[in-house]
Motif scaffolding. Structure first.
Motif, PDB file in Angstrom:
ATOM      1  N   LYS A  30     -46.987  -2.993 -15.227  1.00 15.67           N
ATOM      2  CA  LYS A  30     -47.335  -4.160 -16.008  1.00 15.67           C
ATOM      3  C   LYS A  30     -47.987  -5.171 -15.085  1.00 15.67           C
ATOM      4  N   THR A  31     -49.003  -5.741 -15.428  1.00 11.65           N
ATOM      5  CA  THR A  31     -49.692  -6.804 -14.700  1.00 11.65           C
ATOM      6  C   THR A  31     -49.633  -8.082 -15.519  1.00 11.65           C
ATOM      7  N   ASN A  32     -49.289  -9.052 -14.808  1.00 13.13           N
ATOM      8  CA  ASN A  32     -49.220 -10.356 -15.440  1.00 13.13           C
ATOM      9  C   ASN A  32     -50.473 -11.104 -15.057  1.00 13.13           C
ATOM     10  N   LEU A  33     -51.178 -11.485 -15.978  1.00  7.30           N
ATOM     11  CA  LEU A  33     -52.419 -12.160 -15.717  1.00  7.30           C
ATOM     12  C   LEU A  33     -52.223 -13.673 -15.578  1.00  7.30           C
ATOM     13  N   LEU A  34     -51.102 -14.177 -15.931  1.00 10.16           N
ATOM     14  CA  LEU A  34     -50.843 -15.621 -15.783  1.00 10.16           C
ATOM     15  C   LEU A  34     -50.381 -15.918 -14.342  1.00 10.16           C
ATOM     16  N   PRO A  35     -50.935 -16.917 -13.734  1.00 11.03           N
ATOM     17  CA  PRO A  35     -50.590 -17.208 -12.332  1.00 11.03           C
ATOM     18  C   PRO A  35     -49.295 -18.019 -12.193  1.00 11.03           C
ATOM     19  N   TYR A  36     -48.182 -17.441 -12.505  1.00  7.11           N
ATOM     20  CA  TYR A  36     -46.898 -18.131 -12.397  1.00  7.11           C
ATOM     21  C   TYR A  36     -46.511 -18.367 -10.942  1.00  7.11           C
ATOM     22  N   ARG A  37     -46.715 -17.360 -10.189  1.00  9.59           N
ATOM     23  CA  ARG A  37     -46.287 -17.466  -8.787  1.00  9.59           C
ATOM     24  C   ARG A  37     -47.132 -18.485  -8.039  1.00  9.59           C
ATOM     25  N   ALA A  38     -48.397 -18.500  -8.256  1.00  7.36           N
ATOM     26  CA  ALA A  38     -49.266 -19.466  -7.589  1.00  7.36           C
ATOM     27  C   ALA A  38     -48.920 -20.873  -8.044  1.00  7.36           C
ATOM     28  N   ALA A  39     -48.638 -21.031  -9.306  1.00  7.97           N
ATOM     29  CA  ALA A  39     -48.268 -22.346  -9.815  1.00  7.97           C
ATOM     30  C   ALA A  39     -46.924 -22.774  -9.230  1.00  7.97           C
ATOM     31  N   ARG A  40     -46.002 -21.861  -9.085  1.00  7.37           N
ATOM     32  CA  ARG A  40     -44.706 -22.160  -8.487  1.00  7.37           C
ATOM     33  C   ARG A  40     -44.870 -22.544  -7.028  1.00  7.37           C
ATOM     34  N   LYS A  41     -45.727 -21.827  -6.331  1.00 11.57           N
ATOM     35  CA  LYS A  41     -45.954 -22.138  -4.919  1.00 11.57           C
ATOM     36  C   LYS A  41     -46.526 -23.534  -4.783  1.00 11.57           C
ATOM     37  N   LYS A  42     -47.524 -23.842  -5.641  1.00 12.75           N
ATOM     38  CA  LYS A  42     -48.126 -25.177  -5.585  1.00 12.75           C
ATOM     39  C   LYS A  42     -47.090 -26.249  -5.916  1.00 12.75           C
ATOM     40  N   GLU A  43     -46.293 -25.984  -6.936  1.00 12.06           N
ATOM     41  CA  GLU A  43     -45.255 -26.939  -7.319  1.00 12.06           C
ATOM     42  C   GLU A  43     -44.234 -27.086  -6.196  1.00 12.06           C
ATOM     43  N   ASN A  44     -43.889 -26.006  -5.553  1.00  6.58           N
ATOM     44  CA  ASN A  44     -42.957 -26.016  -4.434  1.00  6.58           C
ATOM     45  C   ASN A  44     -43.535 -26.827  -3.276  1.00  6.58           C
ATOM     46  N   ILE A  45     -44.824 -26.617  -2.977  1.00  5.95           N
ATOM     47  CA  ILE A  45     -45.481 -27.357  -1.887  1.00  5.95           C
ATOM     48  C   ILE A  45     -45.537 -28.839  -2.239  1.00  5.95           C
ATOM     49  N   ARG A  46     -45.872 -29.159  -3.475  1.00  2.42           N
ATOM     50  CA  ARG A  46     -45.906 -30.548  -3.899  1.00  2.42           C
ATOM     51  C   ARG A  46     -44.522 -31.175  -3.792  1.00  2.42           C
ATOM     52  N   ARG A  47     -43.516 -30.491  -4.161  1.00  2.00           N
ATOM     53  CA  ARG A  47     -42.152 -31.003  -4.081  1.00  2.00           C
ATOM     54  C   ARG A  47     -41.765 -31.231  -2.620  1.00  2.00           C
ATOM     55  N   GLN A  48     -42.093 -30.303  -1.760  1.00  2.00           N
ATOM     56  CA  GLN A  48     -41.775 -30.456  -0.337  1.00  2.00           C
ATOM     57  C   GLN A  48     -42.537 -31.636   0.265  1.00  2.00           C
ATOM     58  N   ILE A  49     -43.815 -31.778  -0.102  1.00  2.00           N
ATOM     59  CA  ILE A  49     -44.613 -32.921   0.391  1.00  2.00           C
ATOM     60  C   ILE A  49     -44.009 -34.218  -0.149  1.00  2.00           C
ATOM     61  N   SER A  50     -43.609 -34.236  -1.409  1.00  2.00           N
ATOM     62  CA  SER A  50     -42.994 -35.428  -2.007  1.00  2.00           C
ATOM     63  C   SER A  50     -41.698 -35.776  -1.279  1.00  2.00           C
ATOM     64  N   VAL A  51     -40.860 -34.783  -1.015  1.00  2.00           N
ATOM     65  CA  VAL A  51     -39.606 -35.013  -0.295  1.00  2.00           C
ATOM     66  C   VAL A  51     -39.905 -35.521   1.120  1.00  2.00           C
ATOM     67  N   PHE A  52     -40.909 -34.913   1.745  1.00  2.00           N
ATOM     68  CA  PHE A  52     -41.293 -35.331   3.101  1.00  2.00           C
ATOM     69  C   PHE A  52     -41.768 -36.782   3.110  1.00  2.00           C
ATOM     70  N   ILE A  53     -42.641 -37.159   2.194  1.00  2.00           N
ATOM     71  CA  ILE A  53     -43.156 -38.538   2.107  1.00  2.00           C
ATOM     72  C   ILE A  53     -42.018 -39.485   1.736  1.00  2.00           C
ATOM     73  N   LEU A  54     -41.185 -39.073   0.781  1.00  2.00           N
ATOM     74  CA  LEU A  54     -40.052 -39.904   0.390  1.00  2.00           C
ATOM     75  C   LEU A  54     -39.081 -40.095   1.549  1.00  2.00           C
ATOM     76  N   PHE A  55     -38.843 -39.066   2.348  1.00  2.00           N
ATOM     77  CA  PHE A  55     -37.968 -39.163   3.515  1.00  2.00           C
ATOM     78  C   PHE A  55     -38.521 -40.184   4.513  1.00  2.00           C
ATOM     79  N   PHE A  56     -39.813 -40.069   4.841  1.00  2.00           N
ATOM     80  CA  PHE A  56     -40.401 -41.014   5.799  1.00  2.00           C
ATOM     81  C   PHE A  56     -40.461 -42.426   5.219  1.00  2.00           C
ATOM     82  N   THR A  57     -40.634 -42.543   3.915  1.00  2.00           N
ATOM     83  CA  THR A  57     -40.601 -43.866   3.278  1.00  2.00           C
ATOM     84  C   THR A  57     -39.209 -44.475   3.426  1.00  2.00           C
ATOM     85  N   PHE A  58     -38.191 -43.711   3.145  1.00  2.00           N
ATOM     86  CA  PHE A  58     -36.822 -44.209   3.304  1.00  2.00           C
ATOM     87  C   PHE A  58     -36.504 -44.551   4.758  1.00  2.00           C
TER      88      PHE A  58
END
Length: 180
Positions: A3-31
């Motif tokens: 079965k091939t999934n044509l929807l990019p779930y994993r790529a979207a998860r990776k991007k969301e994960n990277i965004r979350r990590q960047i947000s946590v990183f920026i929030l940490f330095f802000t604090f």
């Protein structure tokens, strides 16, 4: 079958994960930056409060230094006054010594038979010059001086015959030591 999934779930998860990590990183330095800012402000307030206390203590120290100078000046005046009082006491004692010496001398002289013409004092010694009617009067005076409480010794330096107003008189010089 595969079965091939044509929807990019994993790529979207990776991007969301990277965004979350960047947000946590920026929030940490802000604090961290915010915490450092708050700590800096509290230290600045503490430093300002300590500088205010220091300036208050320095002004208080200046007033105490002025008072200390006044106290030193008063101590110097007091020392000067004590020296003056000591001098006055010494002068008063010496004045009374002279009065007591004259009283003793008046009580020791033989009235009508001798006269003291000169008294001089050097240190503990007193030199009497006088005129007497005869040698016996000089000897009695010398014995009275030696037995007196004001004098310890009496030494007859010389006796000279002088003629005054047709009378033969004895001029004498007696050296005495004051008793302590």
């Amino acid at each position: 079958m595969i079965k091939t999934n044509l929807l990019p779930y994993r790529a979207a998860r990776k991007k969301e994960n990277i965004r979350r990590q960047i947000s946590v990183f920026i929030l940490f330095f802000t604090f961290v930056a915010l915490a450092l800012g708050v700590y800096h402000i509290s230290l600045a307030k503490k430093l300002q409060r300590l500088e205010h206390i220091l300036s208050a203590k320095q002004s208080e120290l200046k007033t105490y230094e002025a008072k200390a100078k006044e106290v030193d000046a008063i101590k110097a005046q007091l020392a000067t006054l004590e020296k003056k009082l000591d001098v006055m006491e010494t002068l008063n004692k010496n004045r009374m010594d002279k009065v007591n010496l004259m009283k003793a001398l008046v009580s020791l002289t033989i009235r009508g038979r001798m006269w003291i013409t000169d008294i001089s004092e050097k240190g503990n010694g007193i030199n009497f010059n006088g005129i007497a009617v005869d040698n016996k009067t000089v000897a009695v005076f010398m014995a009275k001086v030696e037995s007196s409480e004001y004098f310890s010794t009496a030494v007859l330096k010389d006796v000279v015959l002088v003629v005054e107003s047709g009378l033969q008189l004895k001029k004498f010089n007696l050296i005495c030591t004051k008793s302590s």
